[in-house]
Write a protein that holds these residues in place. Structure first.
Motif, PDB file in Angstrom:
ATOM      1  N   THR A  20       0.841  -1.267   0.076  1.00  0.00           N
ATOM      2  CA  THR A  20       0.072   0.007   0.099  1.00  0.00           C
ATOM      3  C   THR A  20       0.755   1.358  -0.170  1.00  0.00           C
ATOM      4  N   VAL A  21       0.680   2.254  -1.029  1.00  0.00           N
ATOM      5  CA  VAL A  21       1.518   3.274  -1.073  1.00  0.00           C
ATOM      6  C   VAL A  21       0.670   4.607  -0.710  1.00  0.00           C
ATOM      7  N   VAL A  22       0.562   5.218   0.537  1.00  0.00           N
ATOM      8  CA  VAL A  22       0.012   6.616   0.532  1.00  0.00           C
ATOM      9  C   VAL A  22       0.534   7.715   0.182  1.00  0.00           C
ATOM     10  N   MET A  23      -0.374   8.481  -0.755  1.00  0.00           N
ATOM     11  CA  MET A  23       0.106   9.673  -1.338  1.00  0.00           C
ATOM     12  C   MET A  23      -0.616  10.768  -1.224  1.00  0.00           C
ATOM     13  N   ASP A  24       0.052  11.904  -1.417  1.00  0.00           N
ATOM     14  CA  ASP A  24      -0.334  13.277  -1.321  1.00  0.00           C
ATOM     15  C   ASP A  24      -0.701  13.719  -2.579  1.00  0.00           C
ATOM     16  N   VAL A  25      -1.917  13.899  -3.016  1.00  0.00           N
ATOM     17  CA  VAL A  25      -2.394  14.316  -4.432  1.00  0.00           C
ATOM     18  C   VAL A  25      -2.804  15.775  -4.482  1.00  0.00           C
ATOM     19  N   THR A  26      -1.786  16.631  -5.260  1.00  0.00           N
ATOM     20  CA  THR A  26      -2.166  18.028  -5.402  1.00  0.00           C
ATOM     21  C   THR A  26      -2.400  18.487  -6.814  1.00  0.00           C
ATOM     22  N   ALA A  27      -3.301  19.314  -6.885  1.00  0.00           N
ATOM     23  CA  ALA A  27      -3.947  19.634  -8.499  1.00  0.00           C
ATOM     24  C   ALA A  27      -2.845  21.050  -8.668  1.00  0.00           C
ATOM     25  N   THR A  28      -2.397  20.774  -9.851  1.00  0.00           N
ATOM     26  CA  THR A  28      -1.546  21.917 -10.279  1.00  0.00           C
ATOM     27  C   THR A  28      -2.274  23.005 -11.270  1.00  0.00           C
ATOM     28  N   CYS A  29      -3.679  22.865 -11.288  1.00  0.00           N
ATOM     29  CA  CYS A  29      -4.398  23.802 -12.035  1.00  0.00           C
ATOM     30  C   CYS A  29      -4.849  24.952 -10.776  1.00  0.00           C
ATOM     31  N   ALA A  30      -4.751  26.103 -11.331  1.00  0.00           N
ATOM     32  CA  ALA A  30      -4.938  27.051 -10.299  1.00  0.00           C
ATOM     33  C   ALA A  30      -6.346  27.001  -9.948  1.00  0.00           C
ATOM     34  N   THR A  31      -7.461  26.324 -10.352  1.00  0.00           N
ATOM     35  CA  THR A  31      -8.737  26.232 -10.009  1.00  0.00           C
ATOM     36  C   THR A  31      -8.840  24.912  -9.541  1.00  0.00           C
ATOM     37  N   GLY A  32      -7.912  23.946  -9.263  1.00  0.00           N
ATOM     38  CA  GLY A  32      -8.223  22.803  -8.878  1.00  0.00           C
ATOM     39  C   GLY A  32      -8.560  21.713  -9.943  1.00  0.00           C
ATOM     40  N   ASP A  33      -8.868  20.477  -9.652  1.00  0.00           N
ATOM     41  CA  ASP A  33      -9.163  19.496 -10.669  1.00  0.00           C
ATOM     42  C   ASP A  33      -9.906  18.353 -10.065  1.00  0.00           C
ATOM     43  N   ILE A  34     -10.561  17.491 -10.974  1.00  0.00           N
ATOM     44  CA  ILE A  34     -11.301  16.314 -10.567  1.00  0.00           C
ATOM     45  C   ILE A  34     -10.505  15.149 -11.295  1.00  0.00           C
ATOM     46  N   LEU A  35     -10.081  14.108 -10.400  1.00  0.00           N
ATOM     47  CA  LEU A  35      -9.410  12.922 -10.823  1.00  0.00           C
ATOM     48  C   LEU A  35     -10.362  11.969 -11.300  1.00  0.00           C
ATOM     49  N   THR A  36     -10.585  11.492 -12.493  1.00  0.00           N
ATOM     50  CA  THR A  36     -11.433  10.783 -12.893  1.00  0.00           C
ATOM     51  C   THR A  36     -11.149   9.757 -14.130  1.00  0.00           C
TER      52      THR A  36
END
Length: 267
Positions: A20-36
């Motif tokens: 199991t790898v726990v990761m911090d996921v950060t949007a690089t778009c200034a307005t955020g993002d939706i990961l789908t």
């Protein structure tokens, strides 16, 4: 676009995966993002070796990435996608993320459920490692495991009887534990050893060239610790596991004595 950094690793109790790898996921778009995306490839490597590589279907786990803070996600890697185990990974690991799929717009109902499931996300399939060569990555992993286990074996089971549950060499055609005939290459040898290690914390890997109790050279050998009191006790362990006699038998591990008298087959 998004940026992912590893936060920690560990074993997965109760599932076929081993990492199991726990990761911090950060949007690089200034307005955020939706990961789908339905095909997110995650490849992890240490400074010296590949760690894991697999594809994840995020369409079943849509995740909102705010513009101003990371979202912590846990990714589960199955045994055939892992090259190094927890304890061999840590700080300095490099994560490469590639979106190889498509992303669909979410319906209002689906959007309302985004980020509602905190369970780890299971990989849908293994992929090529960061190095691009699964066989080479598996060989490096086998070597690292045997190196790491060498001192443990000297401390834990040297001079003791243990069950030997596997001896494999590249190019061998032989049955796996389920009876399936396998053309054993480095990936298959590593996969089987990982499975043993997942079920048995005392599983250790030896390279036969480095231990004088083995006559044959060039074999990867898996044994199960801790050491047992006798050959009969080790063979009883094999009986209790319902492993075929040719696949599991008592072996005395020693770094000083020769091979004579160090193998006791089951009747």
């Amino acid at each position: 676009m998004r940026y992912i950094t590893p936060y920690g690793t560990g074993g997965i109790p109760g599932w076929i995966g081993v990492l199991t790898v726990v990761m911090d996921v950060t949007a690089t778009c200034a307005t955020g993002d939706i990961l789908t995306t339905n095909a997110l490839r995650v490849a992890i490597e240490s400074p010296t070796a590949d760690v894991a590589a697999a594809e994840f279907d995020m369409s079943n786990h849509p995740t909102v990435l705010p513009a101003d803070e990371p979202v912590r996600l846990a990714f589960e890697f199955p045994s055939d996608s892992v090259f190094l185990l927890p304890g061999h990974t840590g700080q300095g690991d490099i994560v490469t993320v590639t979106d190889e799929g498509t992303s669909e717009a979410l319906t209002p109902g689906a959007l309302a459920e985004v980020n509602g499931n905190s369970s780890p996300i299971r990989a849908v399939r293994a992929t090529e490692p960061a190095s691009g060569d699964r066989e080479a990555a598996a060989r490096r992993a086998l070597r690292e495991l045997a190196d790491a286990d060498f001192e443990r074996i000297l401390t834990e089971i040297n001079g003791q009887w243990v069950p030997q549950v596997s001896s494999k060499q590249e190019g061998l055609r032989a049955k796996d534990l389920d009876g399936t005939v396998v053309a054993w290459n480095a990936q298959e040898i590593l996969r089987q050893h990982m499975d043993f290690r997942l079920d048995n914390p005392g599983a250790r890997l030896l390279w036969s060239n480095e231990w004088p109790v083995f006559d044959l050279q060039g074999w990867w050998v898996t044994v199960i610790g801790p050491g047992l009191g006798s050959a009969d006790t080790a063979n009883q362990w094999c009986d209790d596991q319902n492993i075929e006699p040719d696949e599991c038998f008592a072996k005395l591990i020693s770094d000083t004595r020769g091979s004579a008298g160090t193998t006791r087959h089951r009747r």
